[in-house]
Design a protein around this motif. Structure first.
Motif, PDB file in Angstrom:
ATOM      1  N   LEU A 100       8.459   9.705  -4.036  1.00 24.74           N
ATOM      2  CA  LEU A 100       8.458  10.520  -2.820  1.00 24.74           C
ATOM      3  C   LEU A 100       7.639  11.787  -3.027  1.00 24.74           C
ATOM      4  O   LEU A 100       6.817  12.146  -2.182  1.00 24.74           O
ATOM      5  N   ILE A 101       7.866  12.447  -4.159  1.00 23.07           N
ATOM      6  CA  ILE A 101       7.149  13.704  -4.401  1.00 23.07           C
ATOM      7  C   ILE A 101       5.650  13.451  -4.569  1.00 23.07           C
ATOM      8  O   ILE A 101       4.817  14.042  -3.882  1.00 23.07           O
ATOM      9  N   ILE A 102       5.304  12.509  -5.475  1.00 19.81           N
ATOM     10  CA  ILE A 102       3.877  12.224  -5.701  1.00 19.81           C
ATOM     11  C   ILE A 102       3.242  11.698  -4.423  1.00 19.81           C
ATOM     12  O   ILE A 102       2.152  12.130  -4.026  1.00 19.81           O
ATOM     13  N   GLY A 103       3.928  10.759  -3.775  1.00 18.07           N
ATOM     14  CA  GLY A 103       3.392  10.172  -2.545  1.00 18.07           C
ATOM     15  C   GLY A 103       3.165  11.240  -1.490  1.00 18.07           C
ATOM     16  O   GLY A 103       2.123  11.265  -0.827  1.00 18.07           O
ATOM     17  N   PHE A 104       4.117  12.157  -1.350  1.00 15.07           N
ATOM     18  CA  PHE A 104       3.994  13.219  -0.347  1.00 15.07           C
ATOM     19  C   PHE A 104       2.834  14.146  -0.698  1.00 15.07           C
ATOM     20  O   PHE A 104       1.993  14.458   0.150  1.00 15.07           O
ATOM     21  N   PHE A 124      -5.397   4.985  -4.948  1.00 16.00           N
ATOM     22  CA  PHE A 124      -3.961   5.198  -5.094  1.00 16.00           C
ATOM     23  C   PHE A 124      -3.148   3.953  -4.723  1.00 16.00           C
ATOM     24  O   PHE A 124      -2.018   3.790  -5.135  1.00 16.00           O
ATOM     25  N   LEU A 125      -3.772   3.089  -3.922  1.00 20.19           N
ATOM     26  CA  LEU A 125      -3.023   1.931  -3.427  1.00 20.19           C
ATOM     27  C   LEU A 125      -3.247   0.668  -4.260  1.00 20.19           C
ATOM     28  O   LEU A 125      -2.418  -0.242  -4.252  1.00 20.19           O
ATOM     29  N   TYR A 126      -4.360   0.607  -5.025  1.00 23.25           N
ATOM     30  CA  TYR A 126      -4.699  -0.663  -5.669  1.00 23.25           C
ATOM     31  C   TYR A 126      -3.634  -1.210  -6.626  1.00 23.25           C
ATOM     32  O   TYR A 126      -3.466  -2.427  -6.721  1.00 23.25           O
ATOM     33  N   GLY A 184       4.135   2.335  -7.562  1.00 21.74           N
ATOM     34  CA  GLY A 184       4.800   2.533  -6.275  1.00 21.74           C
ATOM     35  C   GLY A 184       4.361   3.737  -5.465  1.00 21.74           C
ATOM     36  O   GLY A 184       4.564   3.765  -4.248  1.00 21.74           O
ATOM     37  N   SER A 185       3.764   4.771  -6.106  1.00 23.60           N
ATOM     38  CA  SER A 185       3.513   5.968  -5.292  1.00 23.60           C
ATOM     39  C   SER A 185       2.392   5.789  -4.288  1.00 23.60           C
ATOM     40  O   SER A 185       2.358   6.486  -3.284  1.00 23.60           O
ATOM     41  N   LEU A 236      12.440   1.009   1.069  1.00 22.65           N
ATOM     42  CA  LEU A 236      11.423   0.171   0.462  1.00 22.65           C
ATOM     43  C   LEU A 236      11.446   0.279  -1.063  1.00 22.65           C
ATOM     44  O   LEU A 236      11.432  -0.712  -1.788  1.00 22.65           O
ATOM     45  N   LEU A 237      11.512   1.493  -1.557  1.00 19.29           N
ATOM     46  CA  LEU A 237      11.531   1.707  -2.999  1.00 19.29           C
ATOM     47  C   LEU A 237      12.841   1.200  -3.595  1.00 19.29           C
ATOM     48  O   LEU A 237      12.855   0.651  -4.696  1.00 19.29           O
ATOM     49  N   ALA A 238      13.925   1.364  -2.844  1.00 13.53           N
ATOM     50  CA  ALA A 238      15.227   0.946  -3.371  1.00 13.53           C
ATOM     51  C   ALA A 238      15.281  -0.560  -3.587  1.00 13.53           C
ATOM     52  O   ALA A 238      15.828  -1.030  -4.595  1.00 13.53           O
TER      53      ALA A 238
END
Lengths: 311, 294, 412
Positions: A100-104, A124-126, A184-185, A236-238
């Motif tokens: 959440l932090i990195i993604g944000f 970031f998505l690959y 995941g981020s 989703l992450l859970a």
């Protein structure tokens, strides 16, 4: 990792009138029938089957004898399962909050009208697209003190530099978290970015006029607005956390020792490798119960109860 | 992405802050690219060089042999045709599975958000819990169910399995997206005398493009990378590419060609990567439409 | 698993994909997990011989024994089994036999005198209720020690003969800056090392009691305690970067002159061969222990039960091909194992294979592998204990013994 998007359904009492007629609702019921059957036969059926098997002495093939709670007694006396349970909470907490932090942050920085946005986004998505069987090997090498970062830094002249988490029983689970964040981020970033793009333009203008610093706008105004996105990402992450398996197998195989064992791996090993279906299904049942306990209140409040007011 | 404009401030000059933004993004990009760097370097080295263990170094004797081998000549058992063998099988599994699971998700989402059906939300709650169960737990009972119905080990079987396991995600996506649509549209259509299906096709479906793209991307990634379902349910004639990939990278007692492993993995990820890149703008805007409004 | 469902499921899947739909005569679908380059070459020997004999080999390779077995068992349960399927000798297939999922091949065994030409542990592994239910095709020795001849020559040392000697030699090598033992630090290989120490230091009888009879008495034997302590001392001979390492990477350390010794099954020869090295030249192989006991297992094929006459004939032909002496030799040269028929002349094989064959000529040296002695849930539980002990230097021998006795109690 499975992907799910969740948000609160909009509550609109004005729709009630239209949706009242039973006759017009029949096609809707018919449309939902296949899914209802699948839920009944596959989801509920398989869950009950799993629970039933956990009370048997099944080994390679399922058999329907009665073994009492013996598998559960064994399960709780099994230090590998206990370690697995602890690990999944450590991993879950760090992985979800970290993503959440990195993604944000990534989303906010990408949202600053940067050049090459498409490139950054793809970078970031690959990781999300690649099989972990081999990317795990790359991580394993990089984290290995004799091959990767530690060797690199030492070769540069810093002889005492040490980074050996992956071979250290106390720290190894955190290397799984690092690789998990890598995987995941990116997706979290995409969801957050979508949220940022949905924020009203006028809000920015207003904030600018009032002279509020940009970072304050993000933390005090934008972040609360992103709440549905955060919920989406968390769910989703859970699901990914609960199903965590590939990553561990590719990187540490549960080691050093049993330091990075996780529940899904416990279930898989016992169902398939160790021909111990009884113990494996008991572990699966415990996972199911944990998920239900954590999620049931939330699912009830969000999705089941609103029926009365919503439709 | 270009379609949705960034909302952040737009400085015109290169300020300290701007440099900071790029520095942060570049540093993060380095972290994300690190494993890719190791993989690309390894794939370009011969095995003798890989054994020396300098994982980050540039190849001394660069060769693309591993790439061609991974694609078309690596042995995966008796056949030595690389991962290209399963490519069309994967495509054949992918297309119907993605289409059908999206249709199922759209119809479910529509029925759940606009029509009141008794017990529907309870059903949905159970479906959602199902998303948290490791798939492997379902394998054995599903094999029994499918062999009873006689469709076990066929293309149909694997497609049905993908649709079943896509249901929680897909239903959730569409349900939330539709719940965010203005109800007035639906009301107007009802007053015009539209029925369940005619409203779906004439009003709702045309408005669903962004979420369909999002759903497609998620399903393409999941189904393309699936190994265990394909292996269990597809039958020998339909084994997906991931089975060959696994055969190349995952031998227990056999010697290992890391360069081929790495090349094969990157090749296998190309289809989802292309999908991400091509539909990036839709991807982000779709999720926004589904989950932010309302 | 009625004929009807089998055929209908099969025809449906064929009809959906292939336009032909017709069955060729003597078509055999073979499910196995031999997928690496060396393994592929060896399975090709069988396929070619079967083709020569007039059959059609339909290859179905799935890497990873667990994946392949799971797929195979699911297909048997689902009524659509392959013609022949690789399996592990041992307890794993007990339930296949007791559920009548596999066919007995005792008539062929009697005709081919399998009981006389194969080592007793292998025969016992394939026989249930007095009948052969599996066809063994090779013998893999699991407790070989591979060593780098150059490192030993440079250090002026001899490869150790016993484990106490190995610790001494190892310390000397370590002082010279060499990694004494290259270990793939994954539970499987740590456990494999433990077994090599147990059989080499504790002896064949102790090995059988530990994995086979599972008598807690063996844990009280001072010799057992000494063996566990010895195993614990070996931690110091392994480099700190070992945990998580693949076995291939461990072998590479020996190949590249970084490590002196490596315990592994004889399949590791494949990695040396791929690097262009020859046994007896760049590397040697030996069995460490008071007397050279070889822990043997191997691969077997099982034949899913069927009532189809044509399928039965195809299976019969496959069995003939698998155990033909010339095929056996050609297959095992490629596979790195030795022929399951001890009556085959192995003089054309490499020195390690010849050594293995010579050792096994004396039945007293044959020790059945763990997979032949214990059900997977027991060996799995032991593996959990071994990997914890190995990776936790502070763990006492008593704690380890307690974990093992719990495993003995709970295993079914």
């Amino acid at each position: 990792m499975d992907t799910i998007s969740i948000r609160a359904p909009s509550v609109s009492p004005s729709g009630t009138k239209i949706r009242r007629s039973l006759r017009t609702r029949l096609p809707a019921a018919i449309a939902l029938l296949p899914t209802a059957l699948i839920v009944l036969v596959v989801y509920i059926g398989c869950m009950l089957w799993t629970v039933r098997l956990s009370f048997t002495s099944s080994t390679l093939l399922p058999k329907l004898d009665w073994f009492g709670v013996t598998q559960y007694t064994r399960l709780f006396a099994n230090d590998r399962f206990v370690t697995s349970a602890e690990n999944i909470f450590i991993f879950g907490a760090l992985f979800i909050s970290g993503c959440l932090i990195i993604g944000f942050l990534l989303a906010v920085f990408i949202d600053q009208n940067v050049r090459g946005e498409g490139l950054f986004r793809t970078i970031f998505l690959y990781p999300f697209s690649m099989s972990f069987v081999v990317t795990g090997v790359a991580w394993q090498w990089f984290l290995n003190p004799a091959l990767g970062l530690q060797k690199l830094v030492r070769d540069m002249g810093f002889e005492t530099f040490t980074f050996d988490w992956i071979v250290n029983q106390r720290m190894a689970i955190y290397t799984i978290v690092i690789a998990g964040l890598w995987h995941g981020s990116g997706l979290t970033m995409a969801i957050m970015l979508a949220g940022l793009r949905g924020v009203d333009k006028d809000l920015w203008k207003a904030a600018k006029i009032d002279g509020i610093p940009t970072w304050r706008v993000y933390t005090s105004v934008v972040l609360p607005l992103l709440r549905p996105m955060v919920v989406t990402a968390v769910v989703l992450l859970a699901t990914g956390v609960v199903k965590l398996y590939d990553l561990v197998v590719a990187m540490t195989l549960g080691g050093p020792g049993i330091a990075t064992e996780v529940p899904a791996k416990f279930v898989m090993d016992h169902l398939f490798e160790r021909n111990n279906i009884g113990l494996g299904t008991a572990a699966a049942t415990m996972m199911l119960i944990t998920v239900v306990i954590v999620l049931a209140p939330w699912v009830y409040v969000r999705y089941v109860r609103p029926q009365g007011s919503h439709a | 992405m270009n379609a949705a404009e960034p909302q952040g401030r737009r400085p015109h000059r290169l300020t300290v802050g701007r440099i900071g933004v790029y520095a942060f993004l570049a540093t993060s990009a380095l972290f994300f690219l690190l494993p890719l760097w190791i993989m690309v370097m390894t794939s370009l080295k011969p095995m003798e060089e890989i054994r020396l263990g300098n994982i980050l170094a540039l190849p001394a004797a660069m060769t693309f042999e591993a790439w061609t081998k991974a694609w078309s000549s690596a042995c995966t058992g008796l056949e030595c045709n690389g991962i290209s063998v399963g490519f069309w099988n994967s495509v054949r599994i992918l297309i119907p599975s993605v289409i059908l699971s999206i249709i199922a998700g759209a119809v479910n989402g529509y029925a759940l958000s606009f029509w009141r059906v008794k017990g529907a939300n309870v059903m949905f709650g159970i479906l959602l819990l199902g998303a948290f169960i490791p798939y492997q737990v379902f394998l054995y009972p599903l094999v029994r169910i499918f062999s009873l119905t006689g469709v076990y080990n066929s293309l149909l079987c694997i497609v049905v399995v993908h649709v079943i396991f896509g249901l929680p995600t897909m239903t959730l996506l569409f349900r939330n997206y539709y719940a965010g649509l203005p109800l007035e549209l639906f009301k107007a259509a009802r007053i015009d005398g539209g029925g369940f299906w005619s409203i779906f096709f004439r009003v709702i479906l045309p408005m669903s493009t962004p979420i369909i793209v999002v759903a497609a991307i998620l399903q393409v990634t999941g189904i393309w990378n699936d190994f265990i379902f394909g292996l269990t349910f597809a039958g020998r004639q339909n084994l997906p590419m991931t089975v060959q990939l696994n055969n190349i990278v995952n031998s227990t007692q056999g010697e290992r060609a890391y360069n081929v492993d790495m090349a094969a993995t990157m090749l296998a990820a190309l289809v989802p990567l292309v999908v991400y890149f091509v539909s990036g703008r839709w991807f982000v805007r779709g999720i926004a439409a589904g989950a932010v409004k309302g | 698993m009625s004929m009807k469902t089998r055929v209908s499921a099969y025809t449906l899947s064929v009809a959906l994909v292939c336009s032909t739909g017709a069955f060729a005569q003597q078509k055999a679908e073979v499910l196995h997990w031999w997928t690496s380059a060396g393994e592929s070459a060896s399975v090709k020997v069988f396929a070619d011989q079967f083709t020569k004999a007039g059959g059609t080999w339909v290859d179905n390779a799935i890497a990873g024994g667990v994946n392949a077995r799971t797929a195979g068992i699911n297909r048997m349960v689902g009524g659509n089994p392959p013609t022949m399927m690789q399996f592990n000798t041992g307890k794993q297939f007990d339930e296949l036999v007791s559920n009548d999922l596999v066919r007995d091949v005792d008539a062929q065994a009697k005709a081919g005198k399998w009981r006389e030409i194969m080592p007793k542990p292998i025969v016992e592994a394939a026989v249930r209720n007095g009948k052969f239910y599996a066809v063994p095709v090779n013998i893999h020795g699991q407790n070989w020690m591979f060593y780098n001849t150059k490192i030993f020559a440079d250090a002026g040392l001899q490869p150790p003969k016993t484990f106490p000697e190995l610790i001494e030699t190892g310390e000397k090598l370590k002082a010279k800056g060499v990694i004494p033992i290259a270990l793939g630090g994954q539970p499987t290989w740590e456990h494999n090392l433990f077994r090599a120490v147990l059989v080499g230091n504790g002896g064949a009888e102790m090995f059988r009691q530990f994995y086979g009879v599972r008598k807690p008495d063996v844990l009280k034997d001072p010799k057992f305690r000494q063996t566990v302590e010895l195993f614990g001392k070996m931690r110091g001979l392994v480099d700190p970067a070992s945990p998580g390492r693949n076995w291939n990477d461990a072998t590479a350390l020996v190949i590249t002159n970084k490590a002196a010794m490596h315990f592994n099954g004889d399949w590791a020869k494949g990695e040396f061969t791929a690097a262009g090295q020859t046994p007896g030249k760049e590397y040697g192989c030996t069995l460490v222990g008071d007397t050279p006991k070889e822990v043997i297992g191997g691969d077997v094929f099982v034949f899913p039960a069927t009532k189809d006459k044509a399928a039965l004939e195809t299976q019969d032909k496959l069995i003939q091909v698998l155990l033909d002496p010339a095929t056996q030799l050609a297959f095992n040269i490629k596979k790195g194992s030795i022929p399951v028929r001890l009556d085959v002349d192995v003089s054309s094989m490499d020195v390690c294979a010849q050594r293995s064959s010579a050792v096994l000529k004396d039945p007293a040296n044959q020790v059945e592998a763990m997979e032949l002695l214990s059900p997977p849930n027991y060996s799995g539980a032991i593996q959990d204990a071994v990997t914890q002990y190995w990776n936790t230097p502070s763990m006492t021998v008593d704690t380890f013994i307690e974990k093992v006795s719990n495993a003995m109690r709970d295993a079914t």
